[in-house]
Scaffold this motif. Structure first.
Motif, mmCIF file in Angstrom:
data_model
loop_
_atom_site.group_PDB
_atom_site.id
_atom_site.type_symbol
_atom_site.label_atom_id
_atom_site.label_comp_id
_atom_site.label_asym_id
_atom_site.label_seq_id
_atom_site.Cartn_x
_atom_site.Cartn_y
_atom_site.Cartn_z
ATOM 1 N N ASP A 149 0.758 -3.877 3.669
ATOM 2 C CA ASP A 149 2.031 -3.114 4.127
ATOM 3 C C ASP A 149 2.139 -1.815 3.474
ATOM 4 N N PRO A 150 1.967 -0.440 4.138
ATOM 5 C CA PRO A 150 2.116 0.534 3.607
ATOM 6 C C PRO A 150 3.315 1.166 3.595
ATOM 7 N N ASN A 151 4.464 0.469 4.200
ATOM 8 C CA ASN A 151 5.913 0.756 3.851
ATOM 9 C C ASN A 151 5.897 2.337 4.512
ATOM 10 N N GLN A 152 5.281 2.574 5.742
ATOM 11 C CA GLN A 152 5.465 3.701 6.636
ATOM 12 C C GLN A 152 4.864 5.021 5.654
ATOM 13 N N ALA A 153 4.010 4.702 4.847
ATOM 14 C CA ALA A 153 3.465 5.858 4.207
ATOM 15 C C ALA A 153 2.508 6.737 4.782
ATOM 16 N N GLU A 155 1.186 -4.015 8.364
ATOM 17 C CA GLU A 155 2.632 -3.689 8.505
ATOM 18 C C GLU A 155 3.050 -2.431 8.309
ATOM 19 N N GLN A 156 4.092 -1.937 9.559
ATOM 20 C CA GLN A 156 4.417 -0.680 9.376
ATOM 21 C C GLN A 156 3.685 0.333 8.806
ATOM 22 N N PRO A 157 2.528 0.892 9.276
ATOM 23 C CA PRO A 157 1.747 1.853 8.483
ATOM 24 C C PRO A 157 2.527 3.475 8.664
ATOM 25 N N ALA A 205 0.770 -1.147 -0.057
ATOM 26 C CA ALA A 205 0.023 -0.053 -0.098
ATOM 27 C C ALA A 205 0.879 1.133 -0.005
ATOM 28 N N GLY A 206 0.068 2.381 -0.019
ATOM 29 C CA GLY A 206 1.139 3.622 -0.223
ATOM 30 C C GLY A 206 0.249 4.719 0.156
#
Length: 343
Positions: free
Chosen positions: A158-162, A184-186, A131-132
């Motif tokens: 998994d937004p990868n910190q976005a 995961e790691q939003p 995700a993003g």
């Protein structure tokens, strides 16, 4: 990486250079191993893990990807010396199989749904969607995949910190109707307080990834109650040695873990799979699918994934054999760089 003893026993390891995310290009990894880490441990008994990792810590702070390559090679070496599969050296099986999840990149909802259905038909029982910043598109993608695969298949995102803290809470609550396995790691890795707010505000379990690279990071997560689970991406943690420490901290705090991937090839994935087979406190399927993204590799027999499970080799060590001819053929003598993007 290849480490050999004076008795002729050797082990192999590998790592993945990820500059944008973690700042370790292949050139620095090679330099740190050759000029700093190798000189510090040459001559040491390979079974003296505590002494070896203490020497590497003192020789070069950080550089966890470089240390991971040595870690994998050491674990391969010592279990070969004992003539046992690595998972037995790590304590034996805690489960019979290693389930793996398929990871789907950011794409149109209909394309994601088609890919998800394809891999479910190939036996995968858990899916991870990237995700993003386009959160509306993320919701549509989850909806499309859920409708395509039904309710018996686990879906995580998994937004990868976005996302910001407020946006993460809002989006995750909107997604709860689709019964996500976890998120995961939003939010940004540095903001443990923010992640703790998200964890407390939503019902969906929160998995921390980039926010944990060291045992000290894991202790902070426990103290702040910042996440429900920890992603043990062995490459960014520095290897199996440090992964065991983080997993022990998490287990003591009743926080389950899963094993992530930096998209290593067959060597790194095999080492990680042995850890996943032996380690306690693990939950859900693991992201150990790196070899499926490679057109070729430097081993004689690639790992096999069947019906959503990674088959862990029973041969001594990590169970995969280096193909020296392929290694020579695939060797790249130039300088690694990101491809230029046309604007």
């Amino acid at each position: 990486v290849k480490i050999e003893t004076d008795e002729g026993v050797f082990g192999i390891g590998e790592t993945v250079p990820l500059v944008a995310e973690f700042g370790e290009p292949v050139e620095s990894i090679k330099y740190v191993i050759q000029d700093w880490l190798a000189p510090a441990i040459i001559g040491e008994d390979p079974f003296n893990f505590e002494a070896i990792f203490d020497k590497m810590y003192k020789a070069a702070k950080n550089h966890l990807f470089a240390k991971c390559a040595i870690d994998f090679a050491l674990h391969d070496l010592v279990s070969k010396a004992l003539d046992i599969p690595l998972y037995k050296f790590l304590g034996g099986k805690t489960r019979d199989k290693v389930p793996v999840s398929w990871v789907i990149g950011i794409k149109k909802p209909e394309e994601a749904a088609k890919e998800a259905l394809d891999f479910v038909e190939r036996g995968f029982k858990e899916l991870k969607l990237k995700a993003g910043s386009d959160w509306r598109g993320d919701i549509e993608r989850v909806k499309a995949v859920r409708e395509a695969v039904g309710w018996d298949i686990a879906i995580r995102i998994d937004p990868n910190q976005a996302w910001s803290v407020a946006r993460a809470i809002t989006i995750i609550k909107k997604l709860e109707r689709y019964e996500l396995q976890l998120v995961e790691q939003p939010t940004p890795a540095w903001d443990l307080d923010g992640l703790a707010k998200v964890t407390k505000a939503v019902d969906t379990p929160i998995l921390i990834d980039e926010g944990v690279r060291t045992p000290e990071d894991a202790v902070k997560v426990v103290r702040k109650e910042a996440a429900d689970m920890i992603n043990l991406k062995i490459g960014k943690i520095g290897g199996i040695y440090y992964s065991k420490k983080i997993n022990a901290i998490a287990e003591a705090a009743d926080i389950p873990c899963l094993v992530g991937s930096m998209l290593e090839g067959n060597i790194g994935t095999a080492a990680s799979a042995h850890f996943a087979l032996a380690a306690p406190n693990l939950k859900f399927a693991h992201d150990l699918i790196g070899p499926l993204f490679r057109a070729d590799d430097v081993v004689k027999e690639p790992l096999k994934i069947k019906d959503g499970y990674l088959e862990v080799p029973e041969k001594p060590g990590i169970g995969v054999e280096l193909d020296e001819k392929k290694l020579e053929t695939l060797k790249y003598g130039g300088r690694w760089a990101m491809p230029k993007v046309r604007r």
